[in-house]
Scaffold this motif. Sequence first.
Motif, PDB file in Angstrom:
ATOM      1  N   SER A 231       4.750  -1.229   4.024  1.00  0.00           N
ATOM      2  CA  SER A 231       4.932  -2.593   4.524  1.00  0.00           C
ATOM      3  C   SER A 231       5.076  -3.557   3.353  1.00  0.00           C
ATOM      4  O   SER A 231       4.362  -3.436   2.356  1.00  0.00           O
ATOM      5  CB  SER A 231       3.725  -3.027   5.362  1.00  0.00           C
TER       6      SER A 231
ATOM      7  N   GLN B 198      -7.648  20.894  22.042  1.00  0.00           N
ATOM      8  CA  GLN B 198      -7.402  19.474  21.772  1.00  0.00           C
ATOM      9  C   GLN B 198      -7.168  18.658  23.043  1.00  0.00           C
ATOM     10  O   GLN B 198      -7.564  17.492  23.105  1.00  0.00           O
ATOM     11  CB  GLN B 198      -6.222  19.310  20.812  1.00  0.00           C
TER      12      GLN B 198
ATOM     13  N   VAL C 156       0.508   3.789  16.038  1.00  0.00           N
ATOM     14  CA  VAL C 156       0.905   4.621  14.887  1.00  0.00           C
ATOM     15  C   VAL C 156       0.339   4.066  13.582  1.00  0.00           C
ATOM     16  O   VAL C 156      -0.245   4.803  12.782  1.00  0.00           O
ATOM     17  CB  VAL C 156       2.446   4.724  14.774  1.00  0.00           C
TER      18      VAL C 156
ATOM     19  N   GLU D 120      -3.845   9.439  18.117  1.00  0.00           N
ATOM     20  CA  GLU D 120      -4.320  10.832  18.216  1.00  0.00           C
ATOM     21  C   GLU D 120      -5.384  11.100  17.147  1.00  0.00           C
ATOM     22  O   GLU D 120      -6.374  11.793  17.400  1.00  0.00           O
ATOM     23  CB  GLU D 120      -3.151  11.817  18.059  1.00  0.00           C
TER      24      GLU D 120
ATOM     25  N   GLN E  26       0.852  -1.190   0.000  1.00  0.00           N
ATOM     26  CA  GLN E  26       0.000   0.000   0.000  1.00  0.00           C
ATOM     27  C   GLN E  26       0.889   1.241   0.000  1.00  0.00           C
ATOM     28  O   GLN E  26       1.517   1.547   1.003  1.00  0.00           O
ATOM     29  CB  GLN E  26      -0.888  -0.056   1.255  1.00  0.00           C
TER      30      GLN E  26
ATOM     31  N   GLY F 248       1.894  12.113   6.423  1.00  0.00           N
ATOM     32  CA  GLY F 248       1.587  10.965   7.270  1.00  0.00           C
ATOM     33  C   GLY F 248       0.131  11.013   7.657  1.00  0.00           C
ATOM     34  O   GLY F 248      -0.752  10.627   6.884  1.00  0.00           O
ATOM     35  N   SER F 249      -0.153  11.553   8.834  1.00  0.00           N
ATOM     36  CA  SER F 249      -1.546  11.676   9.266  1.00  0.00           C
ATOM     37  C   SER F 249      -2.346  12.523   8.267  1.00  0.00           C
ATOM     38  O   SER F 249      -3.513  12.248   8.011  1.00  0.00           O
ATOM     39  CB  SER F 249      -1.598  12.331  10.646  1.00  0.00           C
TER      40      SER F 249
ATOM     41  N   PHE G 236       0.790   4.680   0.231  1.00  0.00           N
ATOM     42  CA  PHE G 236       0.060   5.906   0.572  1.00  0.00           C
ATOM     43  C   PHE G 236       0.986   6.935   1.239  1.00  0.00           C
ATOM     44  O   PHE G 236       1.170   8.033   0.738  1.00  0.00           O
ATOM     45  CB  PHE G 236      -1.108   5.617   1.538  1.00  0.00           C
ATOM     46  N   SER G 237       1.559   6.560   2.394  1.00  0.00           N
ATOM     47  CA  SER G 237       2.315   7.529   3.197  1.00  0.00           C
ATOM     48  C   SER G 237       3.550   8.025   2.454  1.00  0.00           C
ATOM     49  O   SER G 237       4.195   7.283   1.703  1.00  0.00           O
ATOM     50  CB  SER G 237       2.766   6.888   4.504  1.00  0.00           C
TER      51      SER G 237
ATOM     52  N   THR H 175      -2.852   7.081  13.566  1.00  0.00           N
ATOM     53  CA  THR H 175      -2.349   7.130  14.947  1.00  0.00           C
ATOM     54  C   THR H 175      -3.496   7.233  15.945  1.00  0.00           C
ATOM     55  O   THR H 175      -4.621   7.590  15.590  1.00  0.00           O
ATOM     56  CB  THR H 175      -1.429   8.353  15.172  1.00  0.00           C
TER      57      THR H 175
ATOM     58  N   LEU I 162      10.677  -3.597  13.920  1.00  0.00           N
ATOM     59  CA  LEU I 162       9.700  -4.587  13.464  1.00  0.00           C
ATOM     60  C   LEU I 162      10.343  -5.685  12.626  1.00  0.00           C
ATOM     61  O   LEU I 162       9.648  -6.464  11.985  1.00  0.00           O
ATOM     62  CB  LEU I 162       8.607  -3.898  12.642  1.00  0.00           C
TER      63      LEU I 162
ATOM     64  N   TRP J 249       7.447   3.974   4.670  1.00  0.00           N
ATOM     65  CA  TRP J 249       6.800   3.070   5.635  1.00  0.00           C
ATOM     66  C   TRP J 249       5.959   2.015   4.932  1.00  0.00           C
ATOM     67  O   TRP J 249       5.020   1.477   5.509  1.00  0.00           O
ATOM     68  CB  TRP J 249       5.907   3.815   6.649  1.00  0.00           C
TER      69      TRP J 249
HETATM   70  C1  LIG Z   1       4.097  -0.783  11.286  1.00  0.00           C
HETATM   71  C2  LIG Z   1       3.674   0.257  10.312  1.00  0.00           C
HETATM   72  C3  LIG Z   1       3.283  -0.117   9.060  1.00  0.00           C
HETATM   73  C4  LIG Z   1       2.899   0.836   8.119  1.00  0.00           C
HETATM   74  N1  LIG Z   1       2.552   0.426   6.873  1.00  0.00           N
HETATM   75  C5  LIG Z   1       2.220   1.343   5.947  1.00  0.00           C
HETATM   76  C6  LIG Z   1       1.922   0.928   4.609  1.00  0.00           C
HETATM   77  O1  LIG Z   1       1.959  -0.257   4.290  1.00  0.00           O
HETATM   78  N2  LIG Z   1       1.607   1.868   3.699  1.00  0.00           N
HETATM   79  C7  LIG Z   1       1.535   3.197   4.033  1.00  0.00           C
HETATM   80  O2  LIG Z   1       1.207   3.998   3.169  1.00  0.00           O
HETATM   81  N3  LIG Z   1       1.838   3.642   5.284  1.00  0.00           N
HETATM   82  C8  LIG Z   1       2.177   2.730   6.250  1.00  0.00           C
HETATM   83  N4  LIG Z   1       2.499   3.147   7.526  1.00  0.00           N
HETATM   84  C9  LIG Z   1       2.527   4.580   7.815  1.00  0.00           C
HETATM   85  C10 LIG Z   1       1.385   5.045   8.706  1.00  0.00           C
HETATM   86  O3  LIG Z   1       0.181   5.082   7.992  1.00  0.00           O
HETATM   87  C11 LIG Z   1       1.796   6.414   9.253  1.00  0.00           C
HETATM   88  O4  LIG Z   1       2.908   6.203  10.091  1.00  0.00           O
HETATM   89  C12 LIG Z   1       0.710   7.096  10.045  1.00  0.00           C
HETATM   90  O5  LIG Z   1      -0.363   7.472   9.215  1.00  0.00           O
HETATM   91  C13 LIG Z   1       1.248   8.346  10.769  1.00  0.00           C
HETATM   92  O6  LIG Z   1       1.993   9.176   9.946  1.00  0.00           O
HETATM   93  P1  LIG Z   1       3.465   9.642  10.376  1.00  0.00           P
HETATM   94  O7  LIG Z   1       4.239   8.453  10.764  1.00  0.00           O
HETATM   95  O8  LIG Z   1       4.005  10.483   9.277  1.00  0.00           O
HETATM   96  O9  LIG Z   1       3.273  10.528  11.669  1.00  0.00           O
HETATM   97  P2  LIG Z   1       2.830  12.066  11.743  1.00  0.00           P
HETATM   98  O10 LIG Z   1       1.601  12.268  10.973  1.00  0.00           O
HETATM   99  O11 LIG Z   1       4.002  12.926  11.444  1.00  0.00           O
HETATM  100  O12 LIG Z   1       2.507  12.169  13.278  1.00  0.00           O
HETATM  101  C14 LIG Z   1       3.507  12.288  14.304  1.00  0.00           C
HETATM  102  C15 LIG Z   1       2.788  12.486  15.624  1.00  0.00           C
HETATM  103  O13 LIG Z   1       2.001  13.680  15.563  1.00  0.00           O
HETATM  104  C16 LIG Z   1       0.642  13.386  15.841  1.00  0.00           C
HETATM  105  N5  LIG Z   1      -0.282  14.197  15.054  1.00  0.00           N
HETATM  106  C17 LIG Z   1      -0.336  14.352  13.712  1.00  0.00           C
HETATM  107  N6  LIG Z   1      -1.370  15.135  13.363  1.00  0.00           N
HETATM  108  C18 LIG Z   1      -2.005  15.473  14.509  1.00  0.00           C
HETATM  109  C19 LIG Z   1      -3.161  16.248  14.808  1.00  0.00           C
HETATM  110  N7  LIG Z   1      -3.909  16.824  13.865  1.00  0.00           N
HETATM  111  N8  LIG Z   1      -3.508  16.366  16.106  1.00  0.00           N
HETATM  112  C20 LIG Z   1      -2.772  15.775  17.083  1.00  0.00           C
HETATM  113  N9  LIG Z   1      -1.698  15.044  16.855  1.00  0.00           N
HETATM  114  C21 LIG Z   1      -1.315  14.883  15.583  1.00  0.00           C
HETATM  115  C22 LIG Z   1       0.496  11.931  15.446  1.00  0.00           C
HETATM  116  O14 LIG Z   1      -0.637  11.350  16.061  1.00  0.00           O
HETATM  117  C23 LIG Z   1       1.800  11.345  15.910  1.00  0.00           C
HETATM  118  O15 LIG Z   1       1.754  11.111  17.287  1.00  0.00           O
HETATM  119  C24 LIG Z   1       2.890   2.209   8.466  1.00  0.00           C
HETATM  120  C25 LIG Z   1       3.283   2.593   9.734  1.00  0.00           C
HETATM  121  C26 LIG Z   1       3.680   1.639  10.667  1.00  0.00           C
HETATM  122  C27 LIG Z   1       4.105   2.085  12.030  1.00  0.00           C
END
Ligand SMILES: Cc1cc2nc3c(=O)[nH]c(=O)nc-3n(C[C@H](O)[C@H](O)[C@H](O)COP(=O)(O)OP(=O)(O)OC[C@H]3O[C@@H](n4cnc5c(N)ncnc54)[C@H](O)[C@@H]3O)c2cc1C
Lengths: 385, 322
Positions: free
Chosen positions: A164, B198, A366, A372, A129, A137-138, A131-132, A370, A209, A162
């Motif tokens: 997988s 928040q 996460v 959050e 997948q 991310g979020s 996407f990220s 996440t 992992l 990220w």
């Molecule tokens: C084991 C694992 C497998 C994964 N597999 C895939 C995959 O196959 N394909 C894929 O596309 N992605 C994958 N991901 C990525 C995953 O979808 C992202 O890690 C996730 O969406 C969070 O994005 P980020 O890591 O960039 O964190 P960020 O978005 O940068 O967030 C960092 C921190 O800030 C907080 N935060 C962000 N926005 C807000 C807000 N509005 N309010 C409050 N807090 C906030 C978050 O909750 C987090 O605590 C995987 C991640 C993991 C850990």
Amino acid sequence: MTKLDFSMGDSAAALRVRLREMVGEHLPEGFLGAFTDDPKDLATTQKFSRTLAREGLLTLAWPREYGGADGSVWEQTVVREEMWAHHEPRGAQYMGLNWVGPAIMAYGTAEQKNRHLPPIAAGETIWCQGFSEPESGSDLASLQTRAVRIEGGWKISGQKIWTSYAGMAAWCVLAARTGDKDSRHRGISLFLVPMDRPGITVRPIRSMLGPHHLNECFFDSVHATDDEVLGAVNEGWAVIRHALAHERIGIARYARCERLLWSARSSIGEEWAGLPESLRDRWADALVQTRVARLLAYRTVEEQQLSDRVDRQASQARIASTTCDQMVAEVLAELLGGRSLLGPAGEAPLHGAFEDHWRYAQAATVASGTIEIQREIVSRELLGR
Amino acid sequence: MRTTMPEPILDFGRSVDSALQRAGGIGLARDAEADYAAADLALKALSQVGMYDIDPRDDLDSAAAAAELCRVAGAQAAPCPVVGIILRDPADKPFALVSDECPIIDHAAAAPLWRAATLSGDVYEARVVQRTGSNLSPFAMKVGLTRLDDEPASPQDVQLALALSAFQLLGTGQQALELAIKHTREREQFGRPLSGFQVIRHSVADLSVGLEGLALLCRFALWQIFTGSSDALPDALAAKHEAQRVVRNVLRMSQQFHGAAGLADEYDISVLARHAQPALRLPTDMTTTLGHLRAAIEERGFEGLYAPEHAHRAALTTGEAR
Ligand SMILES: Cc1cc2nc3c(=O)[nH]c(=O)nc-3n(C[C@H](O)[C@H](O)[C@H](O)COP(=O)(O)OP(=O)(O)OC[C@H]3O[C@@H](n4cnc5c(N)ncnc54)[C@H](O)[C@@H]3O)c2cc1C
């Protein structure tokens, strides 16, 4: 009147027995999932997936017209529980089964369905997948990997992260921007691209992992045809939402938690009585939290049958099951004391299942949205925007 | 599977709620502190909706109706011992779980004599000695215990008393969160409603998870009491312990989100927080309840997906299952 009833019914119970028998028969002792250093483990999952497929159990949840068994939601729940409790012996397959297949059923062309659904149903292809991104991310709708129209198709450039199983995957569902730079969710399209297409580079990311789980993917002028667009151009967000809806109930983390809590109890044996009462109390409380997480998951399944709008319930269930995962990881570590640090190669209790659990539990809050963001979803319904 | 209360039970709950609201709602608890006669209004309202006709020992549906009544009574801080009355004995003595070290019964003054039991099943007759004199739990009374040489307390009564008390706390917690939601949406600081911050939003989300989980755990315990293959003591203790843990936290945070108003008696949250104390702390406080729960799980297991069968559990204790 319909009474309170927490049983899943006879067919689900029978399925549970059958799956446990298959797990006992086909998985080696100490199996900890597909993503270890030992390539035999990936092979085990590929073989197990094909065995499940032959028994008609791999696509149990799929509708009959696509070769599925139209399994009841409770049978599907049992599959989620038993597979996760036994370290997901379907390996990377579950991504294809859980959402790629269903998304293709809902949005794919006849040709895409013919091409992709049978191999997924047979447990033969691994999907990933895409996407990220490093900067998205979020806030996934900000993604910037670009697909530009060229004659006869599209040219895609950008970076995913990220991802997988990208190193093992044959295919990728790739999200790219086809609208203008600021079009956010209105300008995203999804592409079904083979991972061996020229211009794709995968680099593994070493992580807690294990060596093969997370990856970076670079797309350098990768060509895609019009036939490879899933759904309409610029309407990929609807497909992503559909995909996330399938992931909503999420992984049955509570099932592995409960199994490990009881395994820890038996592996400690008669020394149990010598542990501090406060620690045994936490073990008991952890069992209660696994029950809470399980019941919240059941409630989501139940309500999903009545309504499409279960975002709040699903996120509440996810919050409970991911925090439970981390709580259980800590309790297990403390119950085992120093032995919790022994790796699978050493004398680790239960072949390292506890150490494995701790590492994976850290990702629970996460991966796929996440905690959050789950809290955002819940509070939006309770408090408004 | 049906994890929510049946529709007729929910209807019944709504009628209990409107009866209590008509009688004065949370105001009754406040009034009863000045003049205990207000407590009679609550009893009258509950009797009109049929509290005295429910025997939760009959079957699962009767127990569910009793549970719903207790939940609503908790939400309205009804100033009367609903759990005790619902579990009264054939001689009309209400029933309470007590600790034999410091026996206290909330609203003990509602009856001259009580039937009381400890968690281990010892049975006593209890009568009021004196008010606790505490502002925290204005209707809790110290009681004197006389040991009865009866049979041990019926396990079903003990389990129902724990579960119904958990339902009562659940109602209190749900009401507290509702009040916090309402207040934070109305009250503005820094030019916007508090509900836009928040920290408050995420905390409300977590509290809601706790309460939803507790509600399911309570209903699961009821179901186990009537359909479980084994003794449901661990299930009932789990519900009670979770209620103590979750509702204490919900009350604390909901009060916090009211600012100073949360301490003022004219705000309902303050009344709820005080009147919930006996249910939160009796017959044993959270940590002690957890000790009982752990011992019960070690001995009897805990219904789930992977709990070992009984025979295997026995072997665990002796170490033979290694
Ligand atoms: C084991 C694992 C497998 C994964 N597999 C895939 C995959 O196959 N394909 C894929 O596309 N992605 C994958 N991901 C990525 C995953 O979808 C992202 O890690 C996730 O969406 C969070 O994005 P980020 O890591 O960039 O964190 P960020 O978005 O940068 O967030 C960092 C921190 O800030 C907080 N935060 C962000 N926005 C807000 C807000 N509005 N309010 C409050 N807090 C906030 C978050 O909750 C987090 O605590 C995987 C991640 C993991 C850990």
